[in-house]
Scaffold this active site. Structure first.
Site, PDB file in Angstrom:
ATOM      1  N   ILE A  54      -3.623 -25.511   9.323  1.00 14.70           N
ATOM      2  CA  ILE A  54      -2.923 -26.240   8.405  1.00 14.70           C
ATOM      3  C   ILE A  54      -2.556 -25.135   7.156  1.00 14.70           C
ATOM      4  CG2 ILE A  54      -3.612 -27.809   6.409  1.00 14.70           C
ATOM      5  CD1 ILE A  54      -3.839 -28.877   9.249  1.00 14.70           C
ATOM      6  N   GLU A 101       5.529 -29.277  14.429  1.00 11.78           N
ATOM      7  CA  GLU A 101       6.194 -30.450  13.743  1.00 11.78           C
ATOM      8  C   GLU A 101       6.111 -31.042  15.378  1.00 11.78           C
ATOM      9  OE1 GLU A 101       5.528 -30.830  11.278  1.00 11.78           O
ATOM     10  OE2 GLU A 101       6.841 -30.173   9.869  1.00 11.78           O
ATOM     11  N   SER A 134      -0.730 -31.433  20.663  1.00 11.50           N
ATOM     12  CA  SER A 134       0.491 -32.493  21.106  1.00 11.50           C
ATOM     13  C   SER A 134      -0.070 -33.817  21.350  1.00 11.50           C
ATOM     14  CB  SER A 134       1.020 -31.907  22.502  1.00 11.50           C
ATOM     15  OG  SER A 134       1.799 -30.604  22.242  1.00 11.50           O
ATOM     16  N   GLN A 158      33.945  -5.050  22.680  1.00 15.27           N
ATOM     17  CA  GLN A 158      34.266  -6.554  23.079  1.00 15.27           C
ATOM     18  C   GLN A 158      33.010  -7.254  23.356  1.00 15.27           C
ATOM     19  OE1 GLN A 158      36.631  -7.744  26.466  1.00 15.27           O
ATOM     20  NE2 GLN A 158      38.149  -8.472  25.093  1.00 15.27           N
TER      21      GLN A 158
END
Length: 411
Positions: A187, A393, A162, A308
């Site tokens: 990677i 990412e 991070s 339901q």
């Protein structure tokens, strides 16, 4: 369409393909095509068709045997999916970020793991096209867009995940070369791909000391770690990438020296939209799988679809999917238009869509009961493949930091 370089001639009998129940259901699912132009709907149809015919039948095999489906991806590249938002003069399709999101969502319904790699490959090709010299663009982009060669993005290190700005891989200038030493972790494609877009330290501490260079497979001093054993994403190999006195020409640098961190973050803004779009596709397919299962599975003398409680669960899943899709597409537009709120919206889209779509896939597995835990049923693979989207990412914790920082610094 000649404008985008998509080879429509390779799509035979599209209308008959659309009659397949799988594809028809995908195209009809709650507003998947609502608000799109006719051209975007065509991109979407082609991508759904490819996902249904070329990816979904092999998804389990690729996962089980850890196959990197090179030839299938090259078929995708023949449709223009190898360089979707790369400029046409170097072989790209020249499409928008919204077009790209639509395509990745559709492809991901066939195999999320493979589509996620294709999205990373596209990000690398865009970075070379956008920040590389004309010589680099002409050297690398055509082969990347055709997927004759494959690319990997190298930012994360064993000690800097991070906190990417603290990376340690060094690049010392010696004459007309940089000599790289260090390693990259986790990677995607590592060892099997041909081109590595590498963030390395050419200056002092912090983000301003980072540059970006392109390293080709086969360069002396470049090696790879063992293939990692992963929970999901098994159709793409993951390895450490290691540099030991690896000499790379200065001409392989993207942008100027010290611009690397900025290049990496610009790449990741698009990457976050891409991976969120892959999450949409996994959730999209999982909603359908859950719907179909409860429509045929009987308990207590009637199908589960008469419950339901499960009806409401399915309704909530579809609602969260549509909400996620709208946010991702809004962020894609903001990025395309280079709006001031683009970074925050990309972070919001990645945070919200990956969290919500994992929840949708997980709920779909629950609705399958014990069957959902069997590898004979696709829903468990979508759960395994999508889980990592909340980490890569930029982790979703980092997404919260970016959004909060933007809110707190507004004047």
């Amino acid at each position: 369409s000649d404008r985008v370089g998509v080879h429509w001639a390779n799509i035979t009998c599209l209308e008959s393909a659309l009659k397949s129940s799988y594809l028809h259901a995908l195209l009809c699912l709650v507003t998947a095509s609502t608000g799109l132009t006719d051209e975007q709907k065509e991109f979407q149809k082609v991508a759904f068709d490819f996902a249904a015919n070329e990816m979904a039948p092999h998804m389990a095999e690729w996962d089980q045997n850890e196959i990197f489906p090179v030839e299938t991806m090259r078929k995708a590249a023949q449709l223009g999916f190898g360089g979707i938002y790369v400029r046409p003069e170097v072989g790209g399709s020249g499409l928008s970020r919204l077009d790209t999101s639509i395509i990745f969502e559709a492809l991901s319904t066939g195999c999320t793991s493979t589509t996620a790699y294709i999205s990373i490959h596209n990000m690398c090709a865009w970075m070379i096209d956008t920040f590389g010299s004309n010589e680099l663009r002409e050297k690398f982009c055509p082969d990347l867009c055709s997927m004759e060669k494959f690319a990997s993005y190298c930012l994360t290190e064993p000690g800097s995940g991070s906190d990417a700005a603290s990376l340690l891989t060094s690049a010392k200038l010696q004459g007309d070369h940089y000599v790289l030493n260090g390693s990259k972790a986790f990677i995607s494609g590592g060892g099997d791909t041909d081109v590595y877009v590498v963030m390395c330290r050419t200056g002092g501490k912090g983000p301003k000391g980072i540059s970006c260079v392109v390293v080709e497979k086969g360069t002396p001093g470049l090696s790879f770690g063992k293939k990692e054993k992963k929970v999901g994403w098994n159709s793409q190999p993951t390895r450490a990438v290691i540099f030991e006195d690896c000499a790379v020409p200065v001409t392989n640098r993207l942008g100027s020296e010290g611009q690397g961190f900025n290049i990496a973050m610009k790449g990741l803004n698009g990457g976050r939209i891409n991976i969120a779009s892959c999450s949409l596709g996994a959730a999209h397919a999982s909603v359908l799988l859950a719907r179909d299962h409860i429509s045929v599975r009987k308990q207590f003398g009637e199908t589960l679809s008469n419950s339901q409680f499960l009806q409401f669960k399915l309704a909530e899943m579809a609602t969260r999917l549509v909400a996620s899709r709208l946010l991702v597409r809004q962020a894609a537009l903001a990025l395309q238009e280079d709006r001031p709120d683009a970074v925050s919206l990309c972070s919001m889209a990645k945070l919200f869509a990956t969290d919500e779509c994992f929840s949708i896939c997980n709920q779909a597995l629950q609705m399958h009961g014990g069957y959902g835990y069997l590898k004979d049923y696709a829903v468990q693979q979508f759960v395994r493949d999508i889980r990592v989207h909340q980490i890569l990412e930029g982790t979703n914790e980092v997404m919260r930091m970016i959004i909060a920082r933007d809110l707190l610094t507004e004047s």
